[in-house]
Scaffold this motif. Structure first.
Motif, mmCIF file in Angstrom:
data_model
loop_
_atom_site.group_PDB
_atom_site.id
_atom_site.type_symbol
_atom_site.label_atom_id
_atom_site.label_comp_id
_atom_site.label_asym_id
_atom_site.label_seq_id
_atom_site.Cartn_x
_atom_site.Cartn_y
_atom_site.Cartn_z
ATOM 1 N N ASP A 146 -62.927 21.927 59.552
ATOM 2 C CA ASP A 146 -62.669 22.441 57.986
ATOM 3 C C ASP A 146 -63.377 23.230 57.352
ATOM 4 N N VAL A 147 -64.688 23.695 57.938
ATOM 5 C CA VAL A 147 -65.772 24.337 57.214
ATOM 6 C C VAL A 147 -65.778 25.606 57.538
ATOM 7 N N VAL A 148 -66.225 26.417 56.646
ATOM 8 C CA VAL A 148 -66.722 27.830 57.038
ATOM 9 C C VAL A 148 -67.919 27.771 57.200
ATOM 10 N N ILE A 149 -68.617 28.398 58.066
ATOM 11 C CA ILE A 149 -69.911 28.446 58.239
ATOM 12 C C ILE A 149 -70.199 29.839 59.070
ATOM 13 N N GLU A 184 -78.540 24.752 45.091
ATOM 14 C CA GLU A 184 -77.980 24.882 43.858
ATOM 15 C C GLU A 184 -76.647 23.921 43.783
ATOM 16 N N THR A 185 -76.060 23.814 42.626
ATOM 17 C CA THR A 185 -74.836 23.160 42.375
ATOM 18 C C THR A 185 -73.692 23.837 43.190
ATOM 19 N N GLY A 186 -73.012 23.089 43.988
ATOM 20 C CA GLY A 186 -71.856 23.614 44.717
ATOM 21 C C GLY A 186 -72.345 24.485 45.933
ATOM 22 N N THR A 187 -73.335 24.418 46.567
ATOM 23 C CA THR A 187 -73.502 25.013 47.520
ATOM 24 C C THR A 187 -73.197 24.306 48.845
ATOM 25 N N GLY A 188 -72.578 23.282 48.676
ATOM 26 C CA GLY A 188 -72.132 22.593 49.733
ATOM 27 C C GLY A 188 -72.792 21.237 50.398
ATOM 28 N N LYS A 189 -73.629 20.655 49.292
ATOM 29 C CA LYS A 189 -74.709 19.666 49.757
ATOM 30 C C LYS A 189 -73.991 18.169 50.109
ATOM 31 N N ALA A 190 -72.881 17.839 49.446
ATOM 32 C CA ALA A 190 -72.226 16.583 49.672
ATOM 33 C C ALA A 190 -71.462 17.036 50.959
ATOM 34 N N LEU A 191 -70.789 18.091 51.286
ATOM 35 C CA LEU A 191 -70.082 18.561 52.314
ATOM 36 C C LEU A 191 -70.959 18.119 53.658
ATOM 37 N N ILE A 192 -72.067 18.866 53.469
ATOM 38 C CA ILE A 192 -73.035 18.616 54.634
ATOM 39 C C ILE A 192 -73.421 17.285 54.828
ATOM 40 N N LEU A 214 -69.887 27.465 45.352
ATOM 41 C CA LEU A 214 -68.435 27.465 46.208
ATOM 42 C C LEU A 214 -67.660 26.461 45.051
ATOM 43 N N HIS A 215 -68.190 25.621 44.208
ATOM 44 C CA HIS A 215 -66.979 25.158 43.143
ATOM 45 C C HIS A 215 -66.386 26.062 42.432
ATOM 46 N N GLU A 216 -67.076 27.145 42.215
ATOM 47 C CA GLU A 216 -66.812 28.364 41.209
ATOM 48 C C GLU A 216 -65.800 29.273 42.181
HETATM 49 N N1 ATP Z 1 -68.937 25.597 54.158
HETATM 50 C C1 ATP Z 1 -67.907 25.232 53.724
HETATM 51 N N2 ATP Z 1 -66.610 25.701 53.814
HETATM 52 C C2 ATP Z 1 -65.566 25.214 52.971
HETATM 53 N N3 ATP Z 1 -65.588 24.609 51.910
HETATM 54 C C3 ATP Z 1 -66.693 24.278 51.814
HETATM 55 C C4 ATP Z 1 -67.954 24.394 52.218
HETATM 56 N N4 ATP Z 1 -69.154 24.042 51.718
HETATM 57 C C5 ATP Z 1 -68.725 23.367 50.486
HETATM 58 N N5 ATP Z 1 -67.166 23.589 50.536
HETATM 59 C C6 ATP Z 1 -66.295 23.292 49.369
HETATM 60 O O1 ATP Z 1 -67.077 23.563 48.074
HETATM 61 C C7 ATP Z 1 -67.175 22.776 46.980
HETATM 62 C C8 ATP Z 1 -68.524 22.293 46.689
HETATM 63 O O2 ATP Z 1 -69.129 21.551 47.772
HETATM 64 P P1 ATP Z 1 -70.296 20.510 47.754
HETATM 65 O O3 ATP Z 1 -69.466 19.402 46.508
HETATM 66 O O4 ATP Z 1 -70.315 19.850 48.795
HETATM 67 O O5 ATP Z 1 -71.524 21.189 46.958
HETATM 68 P P2 ATP Z 1 -72.736 20.460 46.114
HETATM 69 O O6 ATP Z 1 -73.661 21.017 46.462
HETATM 70 O O7 ATP Z 1 -72.915 18.851 46.710
HETATM 71 O O8 ATP Z 1 -72.370 20.284 44.657
HETATM 72 P P3 ATP Z 1 -72.909 19.651 43.492
HETATM 73 O O9 ATP Z 1 -74.282 20.186 43.408
HETATM 74 O O10 ATP Z 1 -71.906 19.963 42.130
HETATM 75 O O11 ATP Z 1 -72.935 18.262 43.805
HETATM 76 C C9 ATP Z 1 -66.591 21.410 47.593
HETATM 77 O O12 ATP Z 1 -65.003 21.671 47.246
HETATM 78 C C10 ATP Z 1 -66.586 21.479 49.240
HETATM 79 O O13 ATP Z 1 -65.382 20.929 49.983
#
Ligand code: ATP
Length: 619
Positions: free
Chosen positions: A328-331, A358-366, A526-528
Motif C-alpha cells: 500500500d505504500v508509494v516509494i 520531519e513530521t509526516g515523512t512516514g516514520k510511523a508507516l516505516i 505527507l500529512h499535508e
Molecule cells: N510511502 C508512503 N506511501 C503512502 N502513504 C504514506 C507513505 N508514507 C506515509 N504515508 C502516509 O502519510 C501519512 C503520514 O505518515 P506517518 O504518520 O507515518 O508520518 P510520521 O513521520 O510518523 O508523522 P509524525 O511525525 O506526525 O508522527 C500517513 O497517513 C501515512 O499513512
C-alpha cells in the motif's frame, strides 16, 4: 619470451619484415586480429601513438556511460584486491575502446604501458592493432593477448586479459581489462575478470529495467542470487526484453529469446505463477525444451507494481501487510528506495531501528513495515514520548492491577517509541534497564516479568537523539534510517495520485495540477499532501483535478518562482494558466538543481515535456 626461437617469434619476424605471417602459428583469435590489423593498414613497427580524447569528448563519453562506470567501480576495486601482486592495472573500456576508468599499482603506473593506458585513451583494434580490449570489442568474446602477440612491437612487454560486458539485449555495453607486465599465462586472472564482467552486466540489466519484471533463474535453486544465475527481463506484454549471457546459456535451443513471450519459453503460463512470484516464492518451472529451472522475481518497482495489481488492498485497521510489505505504500523515489533496501533484513535480524524525519515523512508507516518485516508473531505497540507524563511510566508501561502494561503487550512483537526524544528522563532510564536485562519487576506485585522486545523508535528532532540518556540511546540506534522531506522526494506525483485514488479509484489529476502541487514546499509533508488532496477531491467529486482546485487550499500565489528566477517559456507566456504551469515546472527543476529526470518524476511528466518548457525564457 625469446622471440627468435618460438613459433610466435618466427611469426613476428615475418610480420615485421614481410608484412605477412604463417597461418596456424598463433592462437585463432590472435591470427584473426593480426589480419584485421594489417587490413587497417597498421605497421607492426610503428611507435605507439598517444591516442587520447579531448577533455570535452572524454566528459561526454563518461556521461554516456555513467551507469556502466558507477556499477563497474566496486567491481574494479574487488578485482584489484583479488589480483593484488605487483605491476598490474585494471581498466574499464567503453564499447568503442575508450578507457573510462582505471585502477593500478604505482609500479605499473611508472611503466610505458602504464603511462599509455589512462582514462580517455583509445584502445580500439583499428588504431592500436591487436590488444585484449580491442580484440574483445571486435569479437564480443573474452580475449587474452600476451607480450609479442600484440600487433605493435611497442606493446610487446605487456599482457592483457579482457572480458565483454553486455547490456542484456545483445549489445556490447563495455569491456573490463586487466593488464600486467607478466608474460605468464594467467587463467586464474582471466576467470576473475569474467566473473567481474558478469557481475557488472547483472547490475546494469537489473538497474536499467527497474520498471520491468526481472526474474532470476538457475537449474539449481541454491545458485539464485549468485553470479552464475540467469537474469531475464519481461516487458509489460510478458515478452522477453533482455537476458544476461548466463540466461542465454540455460535457454540454448530456443530459436529466439528476445521478443519471445514468457509463455512460449516456459510451460507454466506467467498468469498462473505471477501471484506466487510476487509473494517472493521460488518456483520450479520447466522450459518448453524440457529443462527445469528454479525461478524467482527480483524485488523492484515493477514487481511491487505487479503486486499491487494482484493483491487487493487490505483496509481493516491494524492489519499490517504481512507478505508483500510494500503493497500500500508509494516509494518511487530511487534514493529512498535504496535506503530502504536494508530495512527488512535489519528488522529480521532483530536490530533496533531508529527512524528520523520531519513530521509526516512516514516514520510511523516505516515502523509498521519494520515490524511486519521482523515476522514476529506479537503485535506492534506504540508508546508516544509526547504523551507520557513524568510519573506515569510504571502505570502505563509496567501495568497496574490486572491491566498489563505496554511492555507486556509488546512482548513477542515490537515496541514503537514514537517521538522518543520527548520521553521523560525517568522513563528513559527505566526503559534502558528493561531492554538491558529483558525483564522488570511489576510495580505492585513485585513479580519478575520477562519480556522479549524489539524496539523501533522515531523522532522528528534527530539532533535531540544525542540528548537521550546514553544507556538508552545506544540500545536504540542499531539501524538508522533518515526519511527525506516530501519537497526532496521525486515521487510526489505518484503519492498524490495514490491518495486521490484511495477516495475514488478512477481519480486523475491534470499535469498542471501536479505541477501546482510540486511547486509547494510541503512543511507538513505527507500529512499535508493527503489532507490537501482529500479536500480537493471533496470539492470536485468528478473529473480530473485541476491546478485551480488547489489554489484555495495551498498558501501563496499559484506559482512561486524560487531564487533561480523561474519565469516561463516563450510558448507559455501570455496565456495565464499555461504560464502558471510553466513556472511551476521551472520551479521544480530549480529545486532539484536542474536535474530534469528527477523533476520529471516529481511532476509525473516526460522529460521531453519539461525540456520544452525550459527552452526559451520569455523576456
Ligand atoms: N510511502 C508512503 N506511501 C503512502 N502513504 C504514506 C507513505 N508514507 C506515509 N504515508 C502516509 O502519510 C501519512 C503520514 O505518515 P506517518 O504518520 O507515518 O508520518 P510520521 O513521520 O510518523 O508523522 P509524525 O511525525 O506526525 O508522527 C500517513 O497517513 C501515512 O499513512
Amino acid at each position: 619470451m625469446d622471440l627468435q626461437t618460438s613459433a610466435l617469434g618466427r611469426a613476428r619476424q615475418m610480420l615485421e619484415t614481410q608484412g605477412r605471417f604463417p597461418g596456424g602459428a598463433l592462437p585463432g583469435d590472435i591470427t584473426e586480429s593480426w589480419l584485421r590489423s594489417l587490413s587497417h593498414g597498421l605497421d607492426p613497427l610503428a611507435r605507439s601513438q598517444r591516442l587520447i580524447l579531448s577533455e570535452v569528448e572524454f566528459n561526454a563519453t563518461r556521461q554516456t556511460h555513467a551507469d556502466l562506470i558507477r556499477f563497474a567501480r566496486p567491481e574494479l576495486e574487488l578485482l584489484y584486491d583479488q589480483i593484488a601482486g605487483s605491476n598490474f592495472m585494471i581498466a574499464l573500456g567503453s564499447p568503442d575502446g575508450v578507457v573510462l576508468d582505471t585502477l593500478h599499482d604505482t609500479q605499473f603506473a611508472e611503466t610505458e604501458a602504464g603511462a599509455q593506458v589512462i582514462p580517455g585513451s583509445v584502445w580500439s583494434e583499428n588504431l592500436r592493432g591487436t590488444n585484449a580490449m580491442g580484440v574483445c570489442i571486435a569479437t564480443g568474446r573474452p580475449a587474452q593477448v600476451y607480450g609479442g602477440e600484440h600487433f605493435l612491437r611497442a606493446h610487446g612487454d605487456v599482457s592483457c586479459i579482457s572480458a565483454p560486458i553486455f547490456d542484456g539485449a545483445g549489445r556490447l555495453a563495455g569491456v573490463l581489462d586487466a593488464s600486467s607486465m607478466s608474460a605468464v599465462r594467467q587463467q586464474h586472472t582471466a576467470a576473475l575478470v569474467q566473473m567481474a564482467a558478469s557481475s557488472i552486466e547483472n547490475s546494469l540489466i537489473r538497474s536499467g529495467h527497474d520498471r520491468r519484471i526481472v526474474l532470476q533463474f538457475h537449474p539449481r535453486p541454491e545458485y539464485l542470487g549468485t553470479l552464475s544465475m540467469g537474469v531475464l527481463v519481461l516487458d509489460e506484454d510478458l515478452t522477453l526484453h533482455a537476458i544476461n549471457r548466463r540466461g542465454e546459456m540455460f535457454l540454448t535451443g530456443f530459436p529466439r529469446l528476445l521478443g519471445e513471450s514468457f509463455d512460449r519459453i516456459f510451460e507454466q503460463p506467467f498468469a498462473a505463477i505471477q501471484q506466487r512470484l510476487v509473494e517472493g516464492e521460488t518456483l520450479r518451472v520447466r522450459d518448453r525444451i524440457g529443462s527445469a529451472v528454479s525461478l524467482r522475481c527480483v524485488a523492484n518497482r515493477a514487481s511491487f507494481a505487479l503486486a499491487r495489481r494482484l493483491i487487493p488492498v487490505v483496509t481493516e485497521p491494524g492489519t499490517a501487510p504481512a507478505r508483500n510489505l510494500f503493497r500500500d505504500v508509494v516509494i518511487d523515489d530511487p534514493a529512498l528506495w535504496q535506503r530502504l533496501q536494508a530495512l527488512p533484513d535489519a528488522a529480521k535480524r532483530g536490530a533496533a531501528i531508529a527512524i528520523t524525519g520531519e513530521t509526516g515523512t512516514g516514520k510511523a508507516l516505516i515502523a509498521r513495515l519494520a515490524h511486519a518485516a521482523s515476522e514476529r508473531s506479537g503485535p506492534l505497540v506504540t508508546l508516544d514520548g509526547r504523551m507520557l507524563a513524568e510519573g506515569d511510566f510504571a502505570r502505563v508501561c509496567l501495568g497496574s492491577g490486572t491491566e498489563p502494561g505496554l511492555l507486556q503487550q509488546a512482548a513477542g512483537g515490537t515496541l514503537f517509541l514514537d517521538e522518543v526524544t520527548d520521553l521523560p528522563v525517568v522513563a528513559q532510564a527505566a526503559l534502558a534497564g528493561v531492554l538491558d536485562i529483558g525483564e522488570y519487576r511489576h510495580p505492585e506485585t513485585g513479580a519478575v516479568v520477562r519480556t522479549d522486545l524489539r524496539v523501533v523508535c522515531a523522532t522528528s528532532a534527530p539532533a535531540a537523539l544525542s540528548d537521550l540518556l546514553p544507556a538508552l540511546r545506544y540500545r536504540l540506534e542499531g539501524f538508522r534510517l533518515d526519511l527525506p522531506p516530501l519537497r526532496l522526494r521525486s515521487d510526489l506525483a505518484a503519492l498524490a495520485q495514490r491518495f486521490a485514488r484511495s477516495v475514488r479509484p478512477d481519480a486523475r489529476m491534470t499535469e498542471a495540477a501536479l505541477a501546482r502541487l510540486a511547486a509547494h514546499d510541503w512543511p507538513g509533508n505527507l500529512h499535508e499532501l493527503r489532507a490537501i488532496v482529500l479536500q480537493a477531491m471533496l470539492m470536485r467529486p468528478e473529473g480530473a483535478l485541476e491546478a485551480q482546485d488547489f489554489d484555495a487550499l495551498l498558501p501563496g500565489a499559484p506559482a512561486r518562482p524560487v531564487s533561480s528566477g523561474a519565469t516561463c517559456c516563450a510558448q507559455c507566456a501570455g496565456v495565464p494558466w499555461k504560464a502558471d504551469q510553466c513556472q511551476n515546472i521551472r520551479t521544480v527543476v530549480a529545486r532539484h538543481e536542474g536535474n530534469v529526470s528527477r523533476a520529471a518524476r516529481v511532476l509525473g511528466m516526460s522529460r521531453t515535456t519539461i525540456y520544452k518548457h525550459l527552452k526559451d525564457q520569455a523576456s
